[in-house]
Design an enzyme around this catalytic site. Structure first.
Site, PDB file in Angstrom:
ATOM      1  N   CYS A  93     -17.457 -11.270   0.204  1.00 44.41           N
ATOM      2  CA  CYS A  93     -18.104 -11.459   1.514  1.00 44.41           C
ATOM      3  C   CYS A  93     -17.876 -10.292   2.464  1.00 44.41           C
ATOM      4  O   CYS A  93     -18.779  -9.908   3.211  1.00 44.41           O
ATOM      5  CB  CYS A  93     -17.667 -12.767   2.150  1.00 44.41           C
ATOM      6  SG  CYS A  93     -15.919 -12.861   2.557  1.00 44.41           S
TER       7      CYS A  93
ATOM      8  N   ASP B 135     -24.736 -14.682   7.664  1.00 47.68           N
ATOM      9  CA  ASP B 135     -23.712 -15.235   6.781  1.00 47.68           C
ATOM     10  C   ASP B 135     -23.934 -14.771   5.346  1.00 47.68           C
ATOM     11  O   ASP B 135     -24.974 -15.071   4.757  1.00 47.68           O
ATOM     12  CB  ASP B 135     -23.768 -16.761   6.856  1.00 47.68           C
ATOM     13  CG  ASP B 135     -22.665 -17.445   6.075  1.00 47.68           C
ATOM     14  OD1 ASP B 135     -21.837 -16.738   5.475  1.00 47.68           O
ATOM     15  OD2 ASP B 135     -22.628 -18.688   6.066  1.00 47.68           O
TER      16      ASP B 135
ATOM     17  N   HIS C  67     -22.398 -15.809   2.697  1.00 45.42           N
ATOM     18  CA  HIS C  67     -21.921 -16.801   1.738  1.00 45.42           C
ATOM     19  C   HIS C  67     -23.039 -17.654   1.148  1.00 45.42           C
ATOM     20  O   HIS C  67     -22.985 -18.882   1.138  1.00 45.42           O
ATOM     21  CB  HIS C  67     -20.875 -17.701   2.395  1.00 45.42           C
ATOM     22  CG  HIS C  67     -19.675 -16.964   2.883  1.00 45.42           C
ATOM     23  ND1 HIS C  67     -19.628 -16.376   4.132  1.00 45.42           N
ATOM     24  CD2 HIS C  67     -18.496 -16.695   2.288  1.00 45.42           C
ATOM     25  CE1 HIS C  67     -18.456 -15.787   4.281  1.00 45.42           C
ATOM     26  NE2 HIS C  67     -17.751 -15.959   3.180  1.00 45.42           N
TER      27      HIS C  67
END
Length: 439
Positions: free
Chosen positions: A158, A332, A334
């Site tokens: 990430c 994001d 993820h």
């Protein structure tokens, strides 16, 4: 269950479990997205008045920043089940949530790089310490699924993806200008995305980040990166380009930026100025961001030179690009998507490939919830930009997170820190930040 049924099911679950934020602030405070201001219209006038255009090259003086804080942090969102096509459908269903459409267009124009799967394998390290450096889930996956090497960065990449997003948007601004929006100069956009393809042939691929992390930063494949290692990888990979259009200055072990050192990178031997990315790695507290830094951190995203913040979320990393009062908007990483392929001819990239690198779905996090370990980035395009940025850094309300000095003491053999530097900002090293910024 068909793919269409599965998509509808995911959006149904997402609607209740991971709702998209709405513009429910009562103060009508403007939104800032990488140096651009988007005023909030009065609700009674929104049906008759279109959104005001962003204010070019303008940002608030530090003294006029909003000081009112919400007492309860708004709901934050973690993870997502959206797909690129599902995102568009969900956007249509939920309208605009009260957000200015110009802001949403700007947000959607930002390059968004996420976890990917089924890319060419990244070889595992033979170092006995490598296995213990992985999280339990990554360790199990490497032993049961990725036995021949890592074909996905889910669970560990990430911070690399946040760093890639930061670098990609710096290049996007440099090549296409801050006003670029989707649907214009699509081939130039494809050229930029091809640099980040999930393939060892791409200069800024996850393969290249992992390779340099292993050789120079002590990071094994499958191990979490921190802001410091990510910054060093960005600098090294940019420097490795034969005709680099972008140079990189990193602050190293502190938040001090030195003009003499910066200029030696931006215009070595008094040559023409080359656009330079400043990466400030810092830690603004122990477990949470110390309140004295809040205004300075918010202000950093209001500067026209801002290209965002990578990091800043407990147990994960995000790419923050906007702020409204004390809420930060982020992309994001993820979400695992199929690998972005490498194409010799960028015109071969499909619409689906390109769409997977953008989203219109907003995510919001209160500053109280942010992790203090982060990488703050600014793009300096010329000497006038440098002078304006340096001036703006001095105008920050509260305690500054960045300090600019004329000369680096180390350049003259003094070897000392600027007086008060240690007391002002607690910086990080990789051993510390990687325990905080998991994947």
């Amino acid at each position: 269950m068909t793919a269409a049924d599965l998509g509808r099911y995911k959006r149904f679950v997402q609607y209740f479990w991971d709702p998209e934020p709405t513009n429910d602030t009562a103060s009508q405070s403007p939104i800032w997205c990488l140096g651009k201001e988007y005023p909030i219209l009065e609700k009674s006038a929104t049906s008759a008045i279109t959104d005001s255009p962003p204010q070019e090259g303008h940002y608030l003086p530090a003294q006029s920043l909003p000081t009112n804080e919400v007492t309860t942090p708004p709901d934050s969102t973690v993870g997502s089940l959206e797909s690129s096509s599902g995102s568009q459908n969900c956007d249509t269903a939920n309208a605009d949530g009260g957000w200015p459409s110009a802001f949403l267009d700007d947000f959607e124009a930002k390059i968004w790089l996420t976890y990917r799967s089924n890319f060419p394998a990244i070889a595992k390290s033979q170092d006995p310490k490598a296995l213990s450096a992985m999280s339990l889930s990554v360790r199990l996956r490497s032993q049961l699924v990725d036995q021949g090497g890592f074909t996905s960065d889910t669970g560990w990449g990430c911070m690399i993806r946040s760093g890639q997003s930061l670098l990609a948007n710096a290049l996007l601004t440099l090549r296409m200008g801050r006003e670029w929006r989707r649907g214009v100069s699509s081939n130039e956009e494809r050229k930029i995305l091809s640099l980040f393809a999930d393939d060892p042939r791409a200069p800024y691929s996850i393969h290249k980040f992992v390779e340099h992390g292993a050789s120079a930063c002590g990071k094994h494949p499958g191990e979490w990166f921190g802001p410091s290692a990510t910054a060093r990888c960005i600098q090294a990979l940019s420097n490795s380009q034969a005709k680099s259009e972008l140079r990189v200055y990193i602050t190293g072990d502190g938040s001090d930026v030195y003009e003499d050192k910066f200029m030696s990178i931006a215009k070595p031997n008094h040559s023409d100025f080359t656009p330079t990315l400043i990466l400030v790695g810092t830690r603004l507290g122990l477990d949470k961001i110390t309140p004295v830094y809040w205004e300075a951190l918010k202000y950093s995203l209001q500067m026209p030179q801002s290209v965002g913040i990578a990091g800043g979320r407990p147990s994960s990393s995000h790419y923050f690009i906007g702020v409204q009062e004390s809420d930060f908007f982020y992309l994001d990483p993820h979400q695992t998507r199929p690998a972005l392929p490498y194409k010799d001819n960028v015109e071969d990239y499909t619409t689906e490939d390109i769409d997977s690198c953008h989203t219109r779905r907003l995510r919001r996090l209160h500053i109280k919830e942010m992790d203090p370990s982060m990488l703050i980035a600014f793009l300096i395009r010329d000497e006038n930009d440098w002078n304006e940025w340096r001036r703006a850094v001095k105008e920050v309300q509260g305690k500054g997170v960045i300090h600019v000095a004329d000369t680096d003491p180390a350049s003259y053999g003094l070897g000392g820190e600027r007086d008060g530097a240690i007391d002002e900002v607690e910086t990080f090293d990789d051993d510390d930040d990687d325990t905080i910024l998991d994947a």
